[in-house]
Write a protein that holds these residues in place. Structure first.
Motif, PDB file in Angstrom:
ATOM      1  N   GLY A 119      26.441  33.549 -26.296  1.00  0.00           N
ATOM      2  CA  GLY A 119      26.742  32.138 -26.511  1.00  0.00           C
ATOM      3  C   GLY A 119      25.524  31.313 -26.868  1.00  0.00           C
ATOM      4  N   LYS A 120      24.347  31.974 -26.941  1.00  0.00           N
ATOM      5  CA  LYS A 120      23.080  31.319 -27.289  1.00  0.00           C
ATOM      6  C   LYS A 120      22.823  30.097 -26.406  1.00  0.00           C
ATOM      7  CE  LYS A 120      23.204  32.981 -32.045  1.00  0.00           C
ATOM      8  NZ  LYS A 120      23.170  32.651 -33.489  1.00  0.00           N
ATOM      9  N   ARG A 121      23.067  30.288 -25.112  1.00  0.00           N
ATOM     10  CA  ARG A 121      22.864  29.195 -24.157  1.00  0.00           C
ATOM     11  C   ARG A 121      21.421  29.103 -23.678  1.00  0.00           C
ATOM     12  NH1 ARG A 121      27.639  27.312 -21.528  1.00  0.00           N
ATOM     13  NH2 ARG A 121      29.507  28.156 -22.507  1.00  0.00           N
ATOM     14  N   VAL A 122      20.679  30.214 -23.786  1.00  0.00           N
ATOM     15  CA  VAL A 122      19.292  30.245 -23.325  1.00  0.00           C
ATOM     16  C   VAL A 122      18.430  30.970 -24.354  1.00  0.00           C
ATOM     17  CG1 VAL A 122      19.922  30.179 -20.865  1.00  0.00           C
ATOM     18  CG2 VAL A 122      19.671  32.390 -22.020  1.00  0.00           C
ATOM     19  N   ASP A 123      17.100  30.732 -24.270  1.00  0.00           N
ATOM     20  CA  ASP A 123      16.171  31.403 -25.186  1.00  0.00           C
ATOM     21  C   ASP A 123      15.643  32.707 -24.609  1.00  0.00           C
ATOM     22  OD1 ASP A 123      16.405  29.308 -26.975  1.00  0.00           O
ATOM     23  OD2 ASP A 123      14.772  28.176 -26.054  1.00  0.00           O
ATOM     24  N   GLY A 124      15.742  32.860 -23.293  1.00  0.00           N
ATOM     25  CA  GLY A 124      15.240  34.056 -22.632  1.00  0.00           C
ATOM     26  C   GLY A 124      15.696  34.057 -21.186  1.00  0.00           C
ATOM     27  N   LEU A 125      15.496  35.191 -20.512  1.00  0.00           N
ATOM     28  CA  LEU A 125      15.990  35.342 -19.146  1.00  0.00           C
ATOM     29  C   LEU A 125      14.911  35.863 -18.206  1.00  0.00           C
ATOM     30  CD1 LEU A 125      19.412  37.032 -19.966  1.00  0.00           C
ATOM     31  CD2 LEU A 125      19.147  34.812 -18.859  1.00  0.00           C
ATOM     32  N   ILE A 126      14.960  35.384 -16.953  1.00  0.00           N
ATOM     33  CA  ILE A 126      14.131  35.930 -15.874  1.00  0.00           C
ATOM     34  C   ILE A 126      15.068  36.591 -14.875  1.00  0.00           C
ATOM     35  CG2 ILE A 126      12.560  35.417 -13.960  1.00  0.00           C
ATOM     36  CD1 ILE A 126      11.524  33.048 -15.574  1.00  0.00           C
ATOM     37  N   LEU A 127      14.817  37.867 -14.600  1.00  0.00           N
ATOM     38  CA  LEU A 127      15.602  38.600 -13.612  1.00  0.00           C
ATOM     39  C   LEU A 127      14.843  38.581 -12.286  1.00  0.00           C
ATOM     40  CD1 LEU A 127      16.768  39.500 -16.349  1.00  0.00           C
ATOM     41  CD2 LEU A 127      17.016  41.803 -15.413  1.00  0.00           C
TER      42      LEU A 127
END
Length: 340
Positions: A119-127
């Motif tokens: 959905g292109k809601r974020v540019d990147g993720l932190i797990l």
């Protein structure tokens, strides 16, 4: 009438393009110019339209945070507010917003991640953790989507940017601290073996015992959830053994709080009858009775470096993979003594 970039540029005596670069926190602009432009923005009460910038650059200017599957435990354990504070500070410095997601089941968490990515809601993720078999990591690698792990990946370590402590060494030193106090019957209370942090800390515990020629007793190794109840259940089982341990290493302060409360209910005094060393050094450790000796893993630093590293990956496709190790230290308090 709305204040524009041109108004700010006129007051700061710079070009409008310079104002735009200051808003984007460009390293090409000097600190003196940044201060001058920011002062003009404050005087004019100008607030950048980040939504417009995002549309123009095809960027959401948002970082996604993937919480562990057991969402209820997340909001109980003080580790998470501290690491989120570090992430938030790193994001704030670069004008990024945060979007958090969690699920009670691993499947729900994966579905939420897919929704954010596609959905292109974020540019990147932190797990916020790493599992031995992690479907989220596999999916993100397949999609070639920017992400950073707080913890150590179980596979492809050299190919995934991650921020971690040296958990093997930290637990080895915590166990050696008890050995140096004269303890030989040392029990280990850890989290799930599906988590890499537990795997590494268990390895450090066994290393310390092996180096001191102390036999490893399987009945002294227990695994529970990172919750107060987990500590309570583990220590109840240990205290029911015919040969009780004289000391405990607990992988989390919140679990250790459950350990202390159960020992108190059983009438077992800390540290006179049993010593306890814990991990994380959150405020609970200092305020517990007795105050806990705990390994400070710099939780804020873990979050801050993860946020900073992810933004570098988002803004530069050629950013190299990094393994960032945050230093730790043992904070001595009143929960340890020589065995009676």
């Amino acid at each position: 009438m709305a204040v524009t970039i041109k108004d700010v540029a006129r007051l700061a005596n710079v070009a409008p393009s310079t104002v735009s670069r200051v808003i984007a926190n460009s390293p090409r602009i000097s600190e003196e110019t940044k201060r001058k432009v920011k002062k003009a923005m404050e005087e004019l009460r100008y607030h950048p339209n980040l939504n417009a910038r995002s549309l123009a650059s095809q960027s959401t200017q948002t970082i996604g945070i993937v919480m562990p599957s057991s969402g209820d435990a997340v909001f109980q354990n003080p580790f998470f507010p501290s690491v989120l504070q570090g992430i938030s500070e790193g994001a704030r410095e670069k004008n990024y917003a945060l979007h958090m997601t969690t699920g009670k089941l691993e499947k729900e968490t994966l579905e939420a991640v897919i929704h954010m990515v596609q959905g292109k809601r974020v540019d990147g993720l932190i797990l916020l953790n790493s599992k031995v078999e992690d479907k989220v990591i596999s999916y993100l690698r397949k999609m070639d989507f920017p992400f950073v792990i707080i913890g150590k990946p179980s596979k492809h370590v050299e190919e995934i940017t991650h921020v971690d402590n040296d958990n093997v060494r930290a637990m080895r030193e915590a166990t050696e601290y008890l050995i140096d106090h004269g303890h030989r019957d040392i029990a280990f209370i850890g989290g799930s073996l599906e988590l890499m942090v537990t795997v590494d800390r268990l390895h450090g515990y066994k290393q310390a015992l092996k180096n001191a020629n102390i036999p490893i007793k399987n009945e002294y190794i227990l695994h529970e959830e990172f919750r107060r109840e987990g500590g309570q259940e583990a220590v109840s089982e240990l205290m029911a053994l015919a040969q009780r341990p004289t000391s405990l290493v607990v992988v989390d302060d919140f679990m250790a709080l459950g350990v202390l409360s159960t020992l108190n209910e059983l009438g077992i005094k800390v540290p006179e009858e049993i010593s306890v060393v814990s991990f994380n050094n959150v405020l609970l450790a200092e305020l517990s009775n007795p105050p806990l000796t705990s390994v400070d893993i710099n939780i804020f630093g873990l979050g801050y470096q993860a946020s900073k590293s992810l933004i570098q990956k988002i803004e530069n496709n050629n950013e190299p993979t990094k393994r960032i190790i945050i230093s730790h230290k043992l904070v001595e308090r009143l929960s340890c003594s020589e065995p009676s």
